[in-house]
Design an enzyme around this catalytic site. Structure first.
Site, mmCIF file in Angstrom:
data_model
loop_
_atom_site.group_PDB
_atom_site.id
_atom_site.type_symbol
_atom_site.label_atom_id
_atom_site.label_comp_id
_atom_site.label_asym_id
_atom_site.label_seq_id
_atom_site.Cartn_x
_atom_site.Cartn_y
_atom_site.Cartn_z
ATOM 1 C CE1 TYR A 37 -3.948 2.151 0.525
ATOM 2 C CE2 TYR A 37 -2.642 3.194 2.252
ATOM 3 C CZ TYR A 37 -3.755 3.190 1.425
ATOM 4 O OH TYR A 37 -4.656 4.221 1.492
ATOM 5 C CE LYS A 53 -3.505 5.060 -1.797
ATOM 6 N NZ LYS A 53 -4.577 5.556 -2.680
HETATM 7 N N1 LIG Z 1 -9.898 5.771 4.714
HETATM 8 C C1 LIG Z 1 -8.692 6.266 4.992
HETATM 9 O O1 LIG Z 1 -8.340 6.503 6.158
HETATM 10 C C2 LIG Z 1 -7.737 6.564 3.880
HETATM 11 C C3 LIG Z 1 -6.484 7.088 4.235
HETATM 12 C C4 LIG Z 1 -5.584 7.417 3.237
HETATM 13 C C5 LIG Z 1 -5.938 7.205 1.908
HETATM 14 N N2 LIG Z 1 -7.131 6.679 1.583
HETATM 15 C C6 LIG Z 1 -7.440 6.495 0.168
HETATM 16 O O2 LIG Z 1 -8.687 7.050 -0.146
HETATM 17 C C7 LIG Z 1 -9.268 6.338 -1.245
HETATM 18 C C8 LIG Z 1 -10.675 5.900 -0.885
HETATM 19 O O3 LIG Z 1 -10.567 5.009 0.214
HETATM 20 P P1 LIG Z 1 -11.790 4.649 1.185
HETATM 21 O O4 LIG Z 1 -11.259 4.722 2.547
HETATM 22 O O5 LIG Z 1 -13.003 5.421 0.803
HETATM 23 O O6 LIG Z 1 -11.945 3.095 0.824
HETATM 24 P P2 LIG Z 1 -13.202 2.189 0.450
HETATM 25 O O7 LIG Z 1 -14.371 2.573 1.259
HETATM 26 O O8 LIG Z 1 -12.711 0.796 0.507
HETATM 27 O O9 LIG Z 1 -13.499 2.607 -1.065
HETATM 28 C C9 LIG Z 1 -12.634 2.217 -2.089
HETATM 29 C C10 LIG Z 1 -13.288 2.556 -3.406
HETATM 30 O O10 LIG Z 1 -12.416 2.127 -4.453
HETATM 31 C C11 LIG Z 1 -13.173 1.316 -5.358
HETATM 32 N N3 LIG Z 1 -12.325 0.326 -5.995
HETATM 33 C C12 LIG Z 1 -11.573 -0.644 -5.422
HETATM 34 N N4 LIG Z 1 -10.991 -1.395 -6.363
HETATM 35 C C13 LIG Z 1 -11.371 -0.880 -7.561
HETATM 36 C C14 LIG Z 1 -11.087 -1.203 -8.904
HETATM 37 N N5 LIG Z 1 -10.295 -2.251 -9.238
HETATM 38 N N6 LIG Z 1 -11.637 -0.453 -9.889
HETATM 39 C C15 LIG Z 1 -12.443 0.578 -9.575
HETATM 40 N N7 LIG Z 1 -12.740 0.945 -8.332
HETATM 41 C C16 LIG Z 1 -12.217 0.212 -7.336
HETATM 42 C C17 LIG Z 1 -14.274 0.694 -4.511
HETATM 43 O O11 LIG Z 1 -15.405 0.383 -5.315
HETATM 44 P P3 LIG Z 1 -15.810 -1.041 -5.885
HETATM 45 O O12 LIG Z 1 -15.428 -2.073 -4.865
HETATM 46 O O13 LIG Z 1 -17.273 -0.879 -6.100
HETATM 47 O O14 LIG Z 1 -15.057 -1.186 -7.168
HETATM 48 C C18 LIG Z 1 -14.624 1.846 -3.594
HETATM 49 O O15 LIG Z 1 -15.526 2.718 -4.211
HETATM 50 C C19 LIG Z 1 -8.322 5.191 -1.554
HETATM 51 O O16 LIG Z 1 -7.468 5.526 -2.618
HETATM 52 C C20 LIG Z 1 -7.532 5.048 -0.266
HETATM 53 O O17 LIG Z 1 -6.268 4.456 -0.482
HETATM 54 C C21 LIG Z 1 -8.044 6.337 2.533
#
Ligand SMILES: NC(=O)c1ccc[n+]([C@@H]2O[C@H](COP(=O)([O-])OP(=O)(O)OC[C@H]3O[C@@H](n4cnc5c(N)ncnc54)[C@H](OP(=O)(O)O)[C@@H]3O)[C@@H](O)[C@H]2O)c1
Length: 241
Positions: free
Chosen positions: A154, A158
């Site tokens: 991961y 990033k």
């Molecule tokens: N939550 C945190 O604390 C945090 C911290 C730092 C960074 N981030 C980043 O923020 C972003 C959103 O994360 P989140 O926390 O909202 O996670 P999440 O709830 O797991 O959402 C992830 C999203 O990515 C989509 N996705 C996964 N694999 C995919 C693929 N192969 N093609 C297209 N879409 C795909 C999922 O949709 P489907 O499964 O429907 O495809 C879902 O809509 C990510 O890039 C994550 O790394 C999150």
């Protein structure tokens, strides 16, 4: 409204941060193309955006699949005639220390978090160049800097996204295309159930980077609307020597 008349594409919009960012872009006046693999969630989101009196379409796509990304971008242009904003938000987390992580898990993470934003950026750049306008918001993570144990794939993915952001920003320096990365914070979502803040907390930074003025920052990294120096400038170093 900060995004009046703009068209935005948001990947990973089926839940979590992407869902909130897509809604926020619509509230700010943008038409929104929402994408992910879960079609039913996307349809529900389109309905919510329509209730905000903005136009929205759902284009199911796997960001790691070039043909899906091509379809996503072509559909957006067919329907709205342009793409002003791309939020590369789709992401995947798999945990495992380096000597435990399977090659397959490493590849899955890199495919969504690094290859996905590369494919999406590659597909929208010709459109943004032709219209001499674009804002790309890359949803990175503090993990790229923190490099905590168990997060090798991961964090590396990033870090790759940060490098992609800066490189793309440099390559489009002659255009009004501003590419930046952001950390959303430690937010409670399906990916991060231990998150200490709601996913809405990513919104102000995602809106700010989508609505930057033409002289705004390029190739920078933001967290809670503040810039963080992720790659220090080192003018004293000649990298060719
Ligand atoms: N939550 C945190 O604390 C945090 C911290 C730092 C960074 N981030 C980043 O923020 C972003 C959103 O994360 P989140 O926390 O909202 O996670 P999440 O709830 O797991 O959402 C992830 C999203 O990515 C989509 N996705 C996964 N694999 C995919 C693929 N192969 N093609 C297209 N879409 C795909 C999922 O949709 P489907 O499964 O429907 O495809 C879902 O809509 C990510 O890039 C994550 O790394 C999150």
């Amino acid at each position: 409204m900060k995004l009046h008349g703009k068209t935005a594409v948001v990947t990973g919009a089926s839940r979590g941060i992407g869902w909130e960012v897509a809604l926020a872009y619509a509230r700010e006046g943008a038409d929104v193309v929402v994408s992910a693999r879960s079609e039913n969630s996307l349809r529900e989101l389109v309905e919510q955006i329509t209730q905000l009196h903005q136009r929205a379409i759902a284009v199911p796509a796997d960001v790691g699949e070039a043909s899906d990304v091509e379809k996503l971008v072509n559909t957006a242009v067919d329907v709205f005639g342009k793409i002003d904003i791309l939020c590369n938000n789709a992401g995947l987390l798999e945990i495992g220390e380096v000597d435990q992580l399977t090659v397959a898990a490493w590849d899955r993470v890199m495919r969504v978090n690094a290859r996905g934003p590369f494919l999406c950026s590659q597909a929208v750049l010709p459109i943004m160049k032709a219209q001499n306008y674009g804002r790309i918001v890359n949803m990175s993570s503090g993990a790229a800097i923190r490099c905590a144990a168990g997060y090798a794939a991961y964090s590396a993915s990033k870090a790759a996204l940060n490098a992609l952001s800066l490189t793309t920003a440099i390559e489009v320096a002659d255009y009004e295309i501003l590419v930046n990365a952001m950390s959303p914070g430690y937010l409670k979502t399906a990916m991060n159930p231990d998150g200490t803040r709601p996913p809405e907390d990513a919104v102000p930074t995602a809106v700010m980077l989508a609505s930057l003025p033409s002289d705004g920052p390029r190739g920078r990294f933001f967290r809670f609307e503040e810039e963080m120096i992720v790659i220090p400038e080192s003018p004293q170093i000649d990298w060719t020597k």
